[in-house]
Design a protein around this motif. Structure first.
Motif, PDB file in Angstrom:
ATOM      1  N   VAL A   1       0.863  -1.178   0.000  1.00 12.21           N
ATOM      2  CA  VAL A   1       0.000   0.000   0.000  1.00 12.21           C
ATOM      3  C   VAL A   1       0.901   1.231   0.000  1.00 12.21           C
ATOM      4  O   VAL A   1       1.746   1.386   0.875  1.00 12.21           O
ATOM      5  N   ASP A   2       0.729   2.064  -1.009  1.00 10.74           N
ATOM      6  CA  ASP A   2       1.490   3.305  -1.100  1.00 10.74           C
ATOM      7  C   ASP A   2       0.603   4.473  -0.707  1.00 10.74           C
ATOM      8  O   ASP A   2      -0.627   4.410  -0.846  1.00 10.74           O
ATOM      9  N   THR A   3       1.228   5.538  -0.244  1.00 13.93           N
ATOM     10  CA  THR A   3       0.511   6.728   0.197  1.00 13.93           C
ATOM     11  C   THR A   3       1.134   7.950  -0.464  1.00 13.93           C
ATOM     12  O   THR A   3       2.347   8.068  -0.539  1.00 13.93           O
ATOM     13  N   THR A   4       0.276   8.858  -0.934  1.00 21.97           N
ATOM     14  CA  THR A   4       0.771  10.111  -1.507  1.00 21.97           C
ATOM     15  C   THR A   4       1.102  11.086  -0.379  1.00 21.97           C
ATOM     16  O   THR A   4       0.749  10.857   0.784  1.00 21.97           O
ATOM     17  N   ASN A   5       1.734  12.188  -0.733  1.00 21.71           N
ATOM     18  CA  ASN A   5       2.091  13.202   0.269  1.00 21.71           C
ATOM     19  C   ASN A   5       0.877  13.753   1.005  1.00 21.71           C
ATOM     20  O   ASN A   5       0.979  14.145   2.160  1.00 21.71           O
ATOM     21  N   ASN A   6      -0.272  13.827   0.334  1.00 15.58           N
ATOM     22  CA  ASN A   6      -1.473  14.380   0.965  1.00 15.58           C
ATOM     23  C   ASN A   6      -2.405  13.325   1.534  1.00 15.58           C
ATOM     24  O   ASN A   6      -3.529  13.626   1.903  1.00 15.58           O
ATOM     25  N   GLY A   7      -1.961  12.073   1.584  1.00 18.36           N
ATOM     26  CA  GLY A   7      -2.727  11.068   2.305  1.00 18.36           C
ATOM     27  C   GLY A   7      -3.719  10.258   1.498  1.00 18.36           C
ATOM     28  O   GLY A   7      -4.632   9.678   2.076  1.00 18.36           O
ATOM     29  N   SER A   8      -3.563  10.161   0.183  1.00 15.66           N
ATOM     30  CA  SER A   8      -4.368   9.233  -0.609  1.00 15.66           C
ATOM     31  C   SER A   8      -3.621   7.909  -0.654  1.00 15.66           C
ATOM     32  O   SER A   8      -2.392   7.878  -0.706  1.00 15.66           O
ATOM     33  N   PHE A   9      -4.348   6.815  -0.643  1.00 22.27           N
ATOM     34  CA  PHE A   9      -3.750   5.488  -0.593  1.00 22.27           C
ATOM     35  C   PHE A   9      -4.015   4.764  -1.906  1.00 22.27           C
ATOM     36  O   PHE A   9      -5.067   4.925  -2.508  1.00 22.27           O
ATOM     37  N   TYR A  10      -3.066   3.918  -2.323  1.00 19.71           N
ATOM     38  CA  TYR A  10      -3.286   3.144  -3.538  1.00 19.71           C
ATOM     39  C   TYR A  10      -2.425   1.888  -3.551  1.00 19.71           C
ATOM     40  O   TYR A  10      -1.417   1.801  -2.849  1.00 19.71           O
TER      41      TYR A  10
END
Length: 182
Positions: A48-57
């Motif tokens: 699970v990866d997370t963007t700098n602003n907290g979206s997960f993918y």
């Protein structure tokens, strides 16, 4: 004498800073845990990866070719947007049907979270993103409209989905191609 001893204690207590947590921070923390649990339970073994602003993918297929979309790119993609419980909001998923949208547009997608995630994929990449409400439709109830639905009066007979306030949005997608800005 007792009162004199209490004065320093009161001064210390009054001068202590209190940390206040806003309602939006409470919601964000709760959604973060919900999203992590969803991925752990539904996709064990996936990173699970997370963007700098907290979206997960998560990435099902990374795609091919050099580079990834950037702000201003025009993307062509297939997607299925649902609530966390899989209740459908919108989809473009047939072989002959796809969506063309600018990465910087708020008209077609939950802009902030979608943009951050899609910019990590190459052509042909497939993935699943979970957007916390602050990166999707936010704290207000929203009526979702596909891009081809122009402005018109919303009646009770319309079939568009209403997205409750503070909803986590799930988007399963395939990035077919993109054109970089000129």
């Amino acid at each position: 004498m007792k009162n004199i001893l209490l004065i320093p204690i009161l001064l210390i207590l009054i001068s202590c800073e209190h940390e206040y947590i806003t309602e939006s921070e409470i919601i964000a923390n709760s959604q973060r845990e919900t999203i992590r649990s969803y991925f752990t339970d539904s996709f064990p073994g996936y990173q699970v990866d997370t963007t700098n602003n907290g979206s997960f993918y998560i990435t099902f297929e990374g795609g091919v070719g050099p580079g990834t979309p950037v702000f201003g790119s025009i993307i062509k993609w297939r997607y299925r947007i649902t609530h966390l419980d899989d209740k459908l909001i919108s989809k473009i998923d047939s072989i002959t049907e796809d969506e063309i949208a600018p990465v910087s547009s708020t008209k077609y997608t939950p802009n902030r979270g979608f943009n951050e995630v899609i910019m990590n994929f190459k052509r042909g990449g497939k993935g699943l993103m979970l957007l916390p409400s602050r990166n999707a439709y936010g704290p207000s109830k929203t009526v979702y409209r596909d891009h081809y639905q122009t402005d018109y009066e919303i009646s009770e007979s319309d079939t568009m989905d209403t997205i409750p306030a503070n909803s986590i949005i799930k988007i399963k997608f395939e990035l077919i191609s993109y054109e970089s800005p000129k």
